[in-house]
Structure formats: structure tokens, C-alpha cells
Design a protein around this motif. Structure first.
Motif, mmCIF file in Angstrom:
data_model
loop_
_atom_site.group_PDB
_atom_site.id
_atom_site.type_symbol
_atom_site.label_atom_id
_atom_site.label_comp_id
_atom_site.label_asym_id
_atom_site.label_seq_id
_atom_site.Cartn_x
_atom_site.Cartn_y
_atom_site.Cartn_z
ATOM 1 N N TYR A 47 15.479 41.072 0.487
ATOM 2 C CA TYR A 47 15.717 39.632 0.364
ATOM 3 C C TYR A 47 16.331 39.278 -0.992
ATOM 4 N N ILE A 48 16.001 40.045 -2.016
ATOM 5 C CA ILE A 48 16.534 39.773 -3.353
ATOM 6 C C ILE A 48 17.067 41.071 -3.953
ATOM 7 N N VAL A 49 17.884 40.938 -4.991
ATOM 8 C CA VAL A 49 18.385 42.096 -5.736
ATOM 9 C C VAL A 49 18.055 41.886 -7.212
ATOM 10 N N SER A 50 17.939 42.978 -7.897
ATOM 11 C CA SER A 50 17.619 42.919 -9.334
ATOM 12 C C SER A 50 18.839 43.348 -10.138
ATOM 13 N N ARG A 51 19.162 42.532 -11.155
ATOM 14 C CA ARG A 51 20.270 42.879 -12.053
ATOM 15 C C ARG A 51 19.694 43.053 -13.450
ATOM 16 N N GLU A 52 20.029 44.187 -14.039
ATOM 17 C CA GLU A 52 19.450 44.532 -15.342
ATOM 18 C C GLU A 52 19.738 43.443 -16.375
ATOM 19 N N ARG A 53 18.699 43.014 -17.048
ATOM 20 C CA ARG A 53 18.727 42.003 -18.109
ATOM 21 C C ARG A 53 19.147 40.616 -17.627
ATOM 22 N N SER A 54 19.281 40.441 -16.300
ATOM 23 C CA SER A 54 19.685 39.132 -15.778
ATOM 24 C C SER A 54 18.629 38.505 -14.873
ATOM 25 N N GLY A 55 17.787 39.352 -14.278
ATOM 26 C CA GLY A 55 16.724 38.830 -13.424
ATOM 27 C C GLY A 55 16.949 39.119 -11.962
ATOM 28 N N TYR A 56 16.354 38.273 -11.108
ATOM 29 C CA TYR A 56 16.397 38.465 -9.658
ATOM 30 C C TYR A 56 17.303 37.419 -9.020
ATOM 31 N N PHE A 57 18.061 37.843 -7.990
ATOM 32 C CA PHE A 57 19.012 36.978 -7.309
ATOM 33 C C PHE A 57 18.830 37.105 -5.790
ATOM 34 N N ALA A 58 19.065 35.995 -5.074
ATOM 35 C CA ALA A 58 18.989 36.029 -3.615
ATOM 36 C C ALA A 58 20.080 36.940 -3.062
ATOM 37 N N ALA A 59 19.691 37.809 -2.139
ATOM 38 C CA ALA A 59 20.647 38.748 -1.548
ATOM 39 C C ALA A 59 21.550 38.036 -0.553
ATOM 40 N N ASP A 60 22.669 38.641 -0.245
ATOM 41 C CA ASP A 60 23.624 38.090 0.708
ATOM 42 C C ASP A 60 23.244 38.595 2.101
ATOM 43 N N ILE A 61 22.443 37.836 2.789
ATOM 44 C CA ILE A 61 22.008 38.232 4.133
ATOM 45 C C ILE A 61 22.385 37.140 5.104
ATOM 46 N N GLU A 62 22.472 37.506 6.380
ATOM 47 C CA GLU A 62 22.815 36.540 7.420
ATOM 48 C C GLU A 62 21.612 35.661 7.698
ATOM 49 N N ALA A 63 21.800 34.373 7.689
ATOM 50 C CA ALA A 63 20.680 33.445 7.911
ATOM 51 C C ALA A 63 20.232 33.504 9.371
ATOM 52 N N TRP A 64 18.944 33.330 9.526
ATOM 53 C CA TRP A 64 18.424 33.216 10.877
ATOM 54 C C TRP A 64 17.474 32.019 10.928
ATOM 55 N N ALA A 65 17.124 31.649 12.134
ATOM 56 C CA ALA A 65 16.330 30.425 12.310
ATOM 57 C C ALA A 65 14.941 30.597 11.736
ATOM 58 N N ASP A 66 14.432 29.536 11.175
ATOM 59 C CA ASP A 66 13.053 29.508 10.698
ATOM 60 C C ASP A 66 12.117 29.700 11.882
ATOM 61 N N SER A 67 11.064 30.473 11.673
ATOM 62 C CA SER A 67 10.144 30.756 12.776
ATOM 63 C C SER A 67 9.522 29.488 13.345
ATOM 64 N N ARG A 68 9.454 28.445 12.525
ATOM 65 C CA ARG A 68 8.858 27.205 13.017
ATOM 66 C C ARG A 68 9.788 26.471 13.962
ATOM 67 N N THR A 69 11.081 26.836 13.964
ATOM 68 C CA THR A 69 12.033 26.211 14.873
ATOM 69 C C THR A 69 12.639 27.268 15.792
ATOM 70 N N ASP A 70 11.821 28.269 16.123
ATOM 71 C CA ASP A 70 12.276 29.369 16.972
ATOM 72 C C ASP A 70 12.686 28.823 18.336
ATOM 73 N N GLU A 71 13.944 29.080 18.726
ATOM 74 C CA GLU A 71 14.456 28.554 19.980
ATOM 75 C C GLU A 71 14.475 29.604 21.084
ATOM 76 N N ARG A 72 13.893 30.782 20.835
ATOM 77 C CA ARG A 72 13.853 31.799 21.877
ATOM 78 C C ARG A 72 12.976 31.323 23.031
ATOM 79 N N PRO A 73 13.407 31.529 24.266
ATOM 80 C CA PRO A 73 12.605 31.053 25.412
ATOM 81 C C PRO A 73 11.306 31.855 25.508
ATOM 82 N N PRO A 74 10.231 31.214 25.935
ATOM 83 C CA PRO A 74 8.959 31.933 26.084
ATOM 84 C C PRO A 74 9.040 32.954 27.212
ATOM 85 N N LEU A 75 8.209 33.983 27.122
ATOM 86 C CA LEU A 75 8.170 34.984 28.181
ATOM 87 C C LEU A 75 7.591 34.371 29.448
#
Length: 473
Positions: free
Chosen positions: A67-95
Motif C-alpha cells: 500500500y505504501i513505499v519507503s523512500r530513504e530520508r524522505s519518508g513513506y508515500f502512497a503506492a500507485d495501485i488501482e483503486a477498488w470499491a470500499d468494502s462498505r459500498t461493496d456492489e458484488r451481488p450476494p450469493l
């Protein structure tokens, strides 16, 4: 970047895990854009009101999962990942609801006459626990590596001795393969047979779950009708099959025992056509007032019989342990081409069963259960005689843990089972074990098992069943 996650000190979830989830959700949803610099450990600890160790643990988890990457002497940064839906708004149909059915719901019935349920009140819990403990102590080194592909050697030695003595087999430990149940054993056999055989014959009716395995592996399954003494060898010879699956010691589900003369004819068929007989001896330990008949494997002089046995009926189906005895032609194929398949049965359970047999507990337990089941069998037959009218006939009542009730009625098998369930009694259908549609003129037949029913409950269960059916026979 300001980041002030809401954490709950009274939660069962550790604070660092809560912090990890809060940040990972923001990154995954794109609310923390890729490349954004996250607060330093000191800053986030101050804003979240937690210790630096908590923040550091959360960051290490986010870093490990990308989820994050570390850069020496600079700190932590959000990684470049593909966004997906929040689990609270999961639109997958129920089984679908029907997919969520739990296997074993029928066990909630007090009067459950299932043919595969065994008596747990007489299970040797203390002895089995002692064997498990001893196996862990004596064979501690077993946990370091996989066991023998065919199963533990010492267990196979004990099995060979028992099968020679109790089931008339002619076999050596080298021929035995330990597995996890009939379906797994048949799947393995299908892999070994498919190059030379494409058509499998089965008793009609015969065990439906076995048929499914053959069909899943691409075999054509042909039904062979039953005669009063078992599978019709004449029909088998005309079927075009070169493999036949049979239950000669106690035909499933009709219950007849194949006599020696027919067994000899079946062996002659296999020898003449280069065929293979798969003998499933699923509950042959339990015979009531009849003489034992020799196994097909023990009579086989040409090496055409595969013998499958199990520990499910005499011990427990939950153990998931069975054994296959291969004839030389298939043993050679197994050794040449199937060594990439380790034994699926845990070594601990194999060692425990080895000790259970070596100490004499197994045969003592089988004798004990034979006595118990014989008593239940007699109580069941007496209850049927006491409560059922003449329009009900008992079939297949000399071997095993189930009988059949043939009911002379205009109602269907499904109606009889549903009526029984409404009265609090579970009995089971024969119909699913037919490959081809039955004639509408045939009388319904119902499977009534007795292994798992308490002795004192059998008469009452049969009385309730008779009350549910009797008036409309």
C-alpha cells in the motif's frame, strides 16, 4: 498531509491493525492519491493519540502489503495501485441462498435414519486420544517431512494382516494405498484407467456419488440391472464396459449379497475381456445371522480386482481414511506414473490408527460395534413388525447399517420422505441412485439406516413413521 484516523481503544482489534485498515482503505479508494507523502511516524502518533510503536507497526504492515513505499530520508508515500470499491459500498451481488446450505442439517432430527451415520456413544474416545498422543511423542520426527506416498508403511502392514484374516484378501502392504475416502480413491483410479478403458458399468441402482466421479473424469457410465442375487453378469457382458463398479458384500442400496457362483462368473468376465472390477466393501464388517462370503479380491487369480475399504462405518466417517488394494497391473502403473501424489491423509492420524491396530484395539472395537449394531438391527426389524402394516416389505436386512422399506402405495418416494420429515423422522430416497428413469409402476423404496439412532429411539421413530404413512397405504 493531515491524517486523523478514528481509533477505538476498547475494541478487540489491536490499535495498529485499526490504523492499518484505516489507511489502507483510504489508499485503496483513491482518497489518498498515489505519490502522496504520509505523515511521519512522530506526527501520526501525535494526531492519532497513540504510541510511535503502534504507528510503526501499522506502516510496516502497509509496506509489506504494497500500500505504501519507503523512500530513504524522505519518508513513506502512497503506492500507485488501482483503486477498488470500499468494502462498505461493496456492489458484488450476494450469493444465492441455496448455495449456503449447510451439509449435515439433517443431523438435527432426533429420529434420523441416515445410512452413513454411526454410533458415537460407543466411540473409543479415550483409546483414540491415547493413540494420538503416543503418535505425537513416538513419531515426532514425522512432522519434519511428507510421509510415504502410499501411506505409512507400518499402517499398511497392519491393514494387510487384518484384511487377510478378516476379509479373506490376498494382498501385501506394497499393494495398499491410503486415501481420504471413496471419491478420492475412485478419482485416482480413473487417472490410472483412462488410457485403456472408457466405459464403466454400474449396478442399477448403484451408488450415485461413485457414478458422478466416473462421469467427471469423462467415462461413459452404463447401468446394469440387478437380479435377486446382484448384478446381472449376462447384461454386463452385453454392455460394452471393460470396468465394473460393484458392492458384492452388501449391494448399495438394495442390500442383497452376491453369492459365490455369481462372483466366479464376474471374475471370469474380467479375465476374458481384460477388464477391471472395482469392489467397494463399504460395510462388510457387519453381518447378521449369515455366513461371511469371501471377497472378490480374495478369489481373484488373474489380478483383475481393485478392492476399496474404509474406516468410516466401523470407526468414524469424520476420520476421512480409506484404503485401496491395487492388483499388480495397476500397482505397476501407480509406481511408474503417480509418485507425484503424496498421501492426502495426515501422518498423525495414520500413525494413530497404526498404533490402534497394533495394540489390538481395532479388532476389539469392530467386534464390539458388530454386537451393538446387531442389537439395533434386531430392534429395528421388531419395530417394523410391530408398527408397519403388511403393505410395507423389508429388503436387504442381513448385512450393513441400512435396510430398505418397499411401500405398496400410490404415493411417490418424495411424498413418503416429505411426510416422514413433517412427522419428525428423516428417511432417505433410493431414487437418486438410478441412472435411468424408473417405471412409474414400481413401488417406492426408502432407505432406513440405524447405525446412528439410539436403541431406545428406534421403536418410537418407526412408530412415528408408521403413523405418518399408515392410513394411506
Amino acid at each position: 498531509m493531515d491524517l486523523t484516523p478514528i481509533l477505538h481503544a476498547d475494541s478487540d482489534e489491536p490499535l495498529y491493525v485499526q490504523l492499518y485498515h484505516a489507511i489502507s482503505r483510504e489508499i485503496a479508494a483513491g482518497r489518498i492519491p498515489a505519490g502522496s507523502r504520509l505523515p511521519s511516524i512522530r506526527q501520526l502518533a501525535r494526531s492519532a493519540g497513540v504510541g510511535k510503536i503502534t504507528v510503526e507497526a501499522a506502516y510496516q504492515q502497509l509496506l509489506a502489503e504494497g500500500y505504501i513505499v519507503s523512500r530513504e530520508r524522505s519518508g513513506y508515500f502512497a503506492a500507485d495501485i488501482e483503486a477498488w470499491a470500499d468494502s462498505r459500498t461493496d456492489e458484488r451481488p450476494p450469493l444465492p441462498t441455496e448455495w449456503k446450505k449447510r451439509k449435515g442439517e439433517h443431523l438435527s432430527y432426533r429420529y434420523n435414519f441416515h445410512g452413513s451415520v454411526v454410533d458415537t456413544r460407543h466411540f473409543p474416545y479415550a483409546l483414540w486420544r491415547a493413540c494420538l498422543t503416543e503418535a505425537m511423542d513416538r513419531y515426532a520426527a514425522d512432522f519434519a517431512f511428507y510421509g510415504d506416498d502410499q501411506g505409512e508403511w507400518e499402517l499398511r502392514v497392519e491393514l494387510a494382516r487384518y484384511l487377510r484374516r478378516a476379509r479373506t484378501l490376498v494382498c501385501e502392504p506394497e499393494q495398499i494405498v491410503i486415501g481420504t475416502g471413496l471419491q478420492q480413491a475412485l478419482s485416482f483410479l480413473c487417472l490410472m484407467l483412462r488410457d485403456d478403458h472408457r466405459v464403466v458399468a454400474m449396478e442399477e441402482p448403484g451408488y450415485a456419488d461413485a457414478r458422478v466421479v466416473f462421469e467427471h473424469h469423462g467415462f461413459r457410465v452404463v447401468p446394469v440391472p440387478l437380479e435377486e442375487d446382484g448384478l446381472s453378469v449376462d447384461a454386463l457382458e452385453q454392455s460394452g464396459a471393460t470396468v465394473v463398479y460393484v458392492t458384492p458384500a452388501h449391494q448399495y442400496p438394495h442390500g442383497m449379497v452376491m453369492p459365490v457362483a455369481k462372483r466366479l462368473r464376474l471374475l471370469q468376465w474380467a479375465k476374458a475381456c481384460g477388464g477391471i472390477i472395482i469392489e467397494n466393501d463399504y460395510d462388510g464388517e457387519f453381518r447378521y445371522n449369515v455366513k461371511p462370503t469371501p471377497s472378490l479380491q480374495g478369489m481373484d487369480q488373474a489380478g483383475t480386482v481393485v478392492y476399496i475399504g474404509n474406516f468410516s462405518k466401523a470407526f468414524s466417517p469424520a476420520l476421512r481414511m480409506d484404503y485401496t488394494v491395487l492388483p499388480p497391473v495397476l500397482l505397476r502403473r501407480y509406481l511408474e506414473g503417480f509418485q507425484a501424489y503424496p498421501s492426502p491423509v495426515p501422518r498423525l492420524e495414520q500413525r494413530a490408527m497404526q498404533l490402534f491396530m497394533q495394540k489390538g484395539y481395532w479388532e476389539k472395537h469392530v467386534r464390539k460395534m458388530r454386537t451393538i449394531y446387531q442389537k439395533k438391527h434386531a430392534i429395528l426389524l421388531q419395530a417394523i413388525a410391530d408398527h408397519m402394516p403388511p403393505c410395507v416389505t423389508v429388503l436387504g436386512h442381513s448385512v450393513g447399517l441400512h435396510i430398505l422399506l418397499e411401500v405398496n402405495t400410490d404415493r411417490s418416494e418424495e411424498e413418503l420422505i416429505r411426510t416422514a420429515a413433517e412427522a419428525g423422522v428423516r428417511v432417505y430416497p433410493v431414487g437418486r441412485n438410478w441412472l435411468e428413469p424408473r417405471s412409474g409402476q414400481e413401488r417406492p423404496r426408502i432407505i432406513v439406516g440405524f447405525g446412528g439412532v439410539r436403541e431406545e429411539d428406534i421403536p418410537e421413530g418407526i412408530r412415528l413413521l408408521a403413523d405418518a404413512w399408515f392410513g394411506r397405504c
